[in-house]
Design an enzyme around this catalytic site. Structure first.
Site, PDB file in Angstrom:
ATOM      1  N   TYR A  14       0.859  -1.184   0.000  1.00 60.87           N
ATOM      2  CA  TYR A  14       0.000   0.000   0.000  1.00 60.87           C
ATOM      3  C   TYR A  14       0.893   1.230   0.000  1.00 60.87           C
ATOM      4  CZ  TYR A  14      -3.443   3.451   1.645  1.00 60.87           C
ATOM      5  OH  TYR A  14      -4.257   4.551   1.775  1.00 60.87           O
TER       6      TYR A  14
ATOM      7  N   ASP B 244       9.364   2.999  -0.396  1.00 64.41           N
ATOM      8  CA  ASP B 244       8.323   3.640   0.400  1.00 64.41           C
ATOM      9  C   ASP B 244       8.580   3.271   1.855  1.00 64.41           C
ATOM     10  OD1 ASP B 244       6.134   4.440   1.800  1.00 64.41           O
ATOM     11  OD2 ASP B 244       4.651   3.557   0.446  1.00 64.41           O
TER      12      ASP B 244
ATOM     13  N   LYS C 254       4.568   9.202   8.808  1.00 66.30           N
ATOM     14  CA  LYS C 254       4.335   8.648  10.145  1.00 66.30           C
ATOM     15  C   LYS C 254       5.324   9.175  11.202  1.00 66.30           C
ATOM     16  CE  LYS C 254       2.027   4.637   8.172  1.00 66.30           C
ATOM     17  NZ  LYS C 254       0.628   4.504   8.501  1.00 66.30           N
TER      18      LYS C 254
HETATM   19  N1  PLP Z   1       2.951   4.184   2.355  1.00 66.04           N
HETATM   20  C1  PLP Z   1       2.897   3.238   3.310  1.00 66.04           C
HETATM   21  C2  PLP Z   1       3.919   2.165   3.336  1.00 66.04           C
HETATM   22  C3  PLP Z   1       1.896   3.281   4.288  1.00 66.04           C
HETATM   23  O1  PLP Z   1       1.845   2.347   5.217  1.00 66.04           O
HETATM   24  C4  PLP Z   1       0.957   4.338   4.236  1.00 66.04           C
HETATM   25  C5  PLP Z   1      -0.121   4.424   5.237  1.00 66.04           C
HETATM   26  O2  PLP Z   1      -0.349   3.563   6.028  1.00 66.04           O
HETATM   27  C6  PLP Z   1       1.059   5.291   3.222  1.00 66.04           C
HETATM   28  C7  PLP Z   1       2.070   5.189   2.302  1.00 66.04           C
HETATM   29  C8  PLP Z   1       0.090   6.428   3.149  1.00 66.04           C
HETATM   30  O3  PLP Z   1       0.307   7.298   4.196  1.00 66.04           O
HETATM   31  P1  PLP Z   1      -0.867   8.310   4.692  1.00 66.04           P
HETATM   32  O4  PLP Z   1      -1.905   7.452   5.321  1.00 66.04           O
HETATM   33  O5  PLP Z   1      -0.159   9.220   5.641  1.00 66.04           O
HETATM   34  O6  PLP Z   1      -1.351   9.008   3.482  1.00 66.04           O
END
Ligand code: PLP
Length: 429
Positions: free
Chosen positions: A144, A239, A267
């Protein structure tokens, strides 16, 4: 466990908010029941509107690595607040946070702060497309990367939980630019790169998957990705929104010693306030406005409160033995879970990297989205509620990672293991 107040609040919330929530996984759809209305968080504990107290492994979905409402972070935000809430202009705190990130992530030569992980991945991909002049990207089944249109393809986590791997409202033309490979399967990547020669702008990956539960990379997988992308002239995007400052100070790229071209963060770097960031090789980031033609902007980007929460959090994480302490807690919990599962005769897989972990009801190792999907979700659902009754709050989905914080005490971990043992005995009976 009382839940009358949460139930009433949820009914009221449903009259005003879509599905009663502001992010789908919070709705408890995959485990059933009423979402808890949290009124207060402190250290390793969360407190709900019915007066229940739980040991928390959700950690606000990752940011709370120091524990909730760490005094250092709260103090920093309070001090920053006195200067104003938002400047919409350059501020010293942005430089400070950028320096702290750069020290931990040498691959991030230039950085841009945004407001969420979604913005970070979306913007990193735009930069990759702008830099390479190519349109297609490769992602992995179960990873994700936020909810940008072309990333909601085989997107794990909330999407997997709700059984909607692809979202309505995403034009097929957008999704067609996203190719999907299998995590821990280099051949699947190689094939896509060969079939789409000179068309792939980037391969984006969660270097340790957290959105299909926790799935570590197999030995050689990340190195292989680095080699394949370099040969093909595609960029490698890590990511690290979840893994950054989580699995090591320098994230998964420090742990596995791989230098991606671009990195996405979020985060933890916001210390509980909304922050994301993307950055990487100078020549790529120089394509971003105002230096280059790739446009990306944000009214609240670099917000002084968020920056100060991030600075205070990273300052704590830089202290000696922090990650050794997290590893110790993680290892204790993992060993305990394995021991209990084996005593109860329950087929469970425990995956863990540092303070990020998952357990799966499965006989076989869980190494990819396919294997995660085969796990027994019904048993998870049962155990989830039993754990709640015992005062343990884990994410309400079998496809989410759990997070241990520095605030989790021995007593918290013991309580968790006792609850787990009781719960597993019931689940299997
Ligand atoms: N990338 C990863 C690996 C994530 O776990 C998340 C959210 O859980 C995101 C991107 C998206 O982040 P946000 O919820 O702050 O938009």
């Amino acid at each position: 466990m009382k839940s009358d107040t949460s139930q009433k609040l949820f009914e009221e919330a449903c009259r005003y908010l879509v599905g009663g929530v502001n992010s789908p996984v919070r709705a408890f759809k995959s485990v059933g029941g009423t979402p808890l209305f949290i009124t207060r968080v402190r250290g390793s504990h969360v407190y709900d509107a019915d007066g229940n107290e739980f040991v928390d492994y959700v950690g606000s979905w990752g940011p709370a690595i120091l524990g909730h409402a760490s005094p250092e972070v709260v103090r920093a935000v309070y001090e920053a607040m006195k200067d104003g809430l938002s400047f919409g202009a350059s501020t010293v705190r942005e430089i400070e946070l950028a320096k702290l990130v750069r020290q931990a992530f040498p691959s991030v030569e230039l950085i841009r702060f945004v407001n969420s992980g979604t913005e970070a991945t979306m913007s990193a991909i735009r930069a990759a497309r702008g830099f390479t002049g190519r349109n297609k990207i490769v992602k992995f089944d179960g990873c994700y990367h936020g909810h940008a249109d072309y990333l909601l393809v085989k997107a794990g986590s909330g999407a997997a939980t709700l059984g909607v791997p692809d979202s309505a409202g995403v034009p097929s033309e957008f999704a067609s630019l996203t190719l999907v490979a299998r995590f821990n399967d280099l051949e699947s990547v190689k094939k896509l790169l060969e079939q789409n020669k000179d068309q792939i702008a980037a391969v984006i990956v969660e270097p340790v998957v957290g959105n299909m539960g926790c799935i570590p990379p197999a030995s050689g997988f990340l190195e292989g990705l680095s080699d394949l992308t370099r040969k093909e002239g595609a960029l490698l995007i890590f990511d690290e929104v979840m893994t950054g400052f989580r699995v090591a100070l320098g994230g998964a790229q420090a742990l596995y010693k791989i230098q991606p071209d671009l990195t996405c963060l979020g985060k933890i770097i916001g210390g509980g306030l909304p922050v994301g960031a993307y950055g990487g090789r100078k020549e790529i980031m120089e394509k971003v406005a105002p230096l280059g033609p790739v446009y990306q902007a944000g009214t609240l980007s670099g917000n002084p409160l968020a920056m100060s929460a991030g600075i205070a959090t990273l300052a704590e994480l830089k202290k000696e033995k922090v990650y050794a302490r997290l590893e110790e807690k993680g290892s204790f919990l993992e060993g305990g879970l394995r021991g209990i599962a084996s005593r109860c005769g329950v087929p469970i897989q425990v995956n863990r990297v540092g303070s990020m972990f998952s357990f799966f009801f499965s006989h076989d190792p869980v190494t990819s989205a396919d294997s995660a999907r085969k796990c027994d979700a019904k048993r998870f659902k049962k155990l989830f509620h039993l754990l709640l009754e015992e005062g343990i709050y884990i994410a309400p989905s079998p496809f989410e990672a759990g997070f241990i914080s520095l605030a989790h005490s021995e007593a918290d971990l013991d309580l968790t293991l006792r609850a787990f043992e009781k719960g597993l005995t019931h689940v299997m009976s």
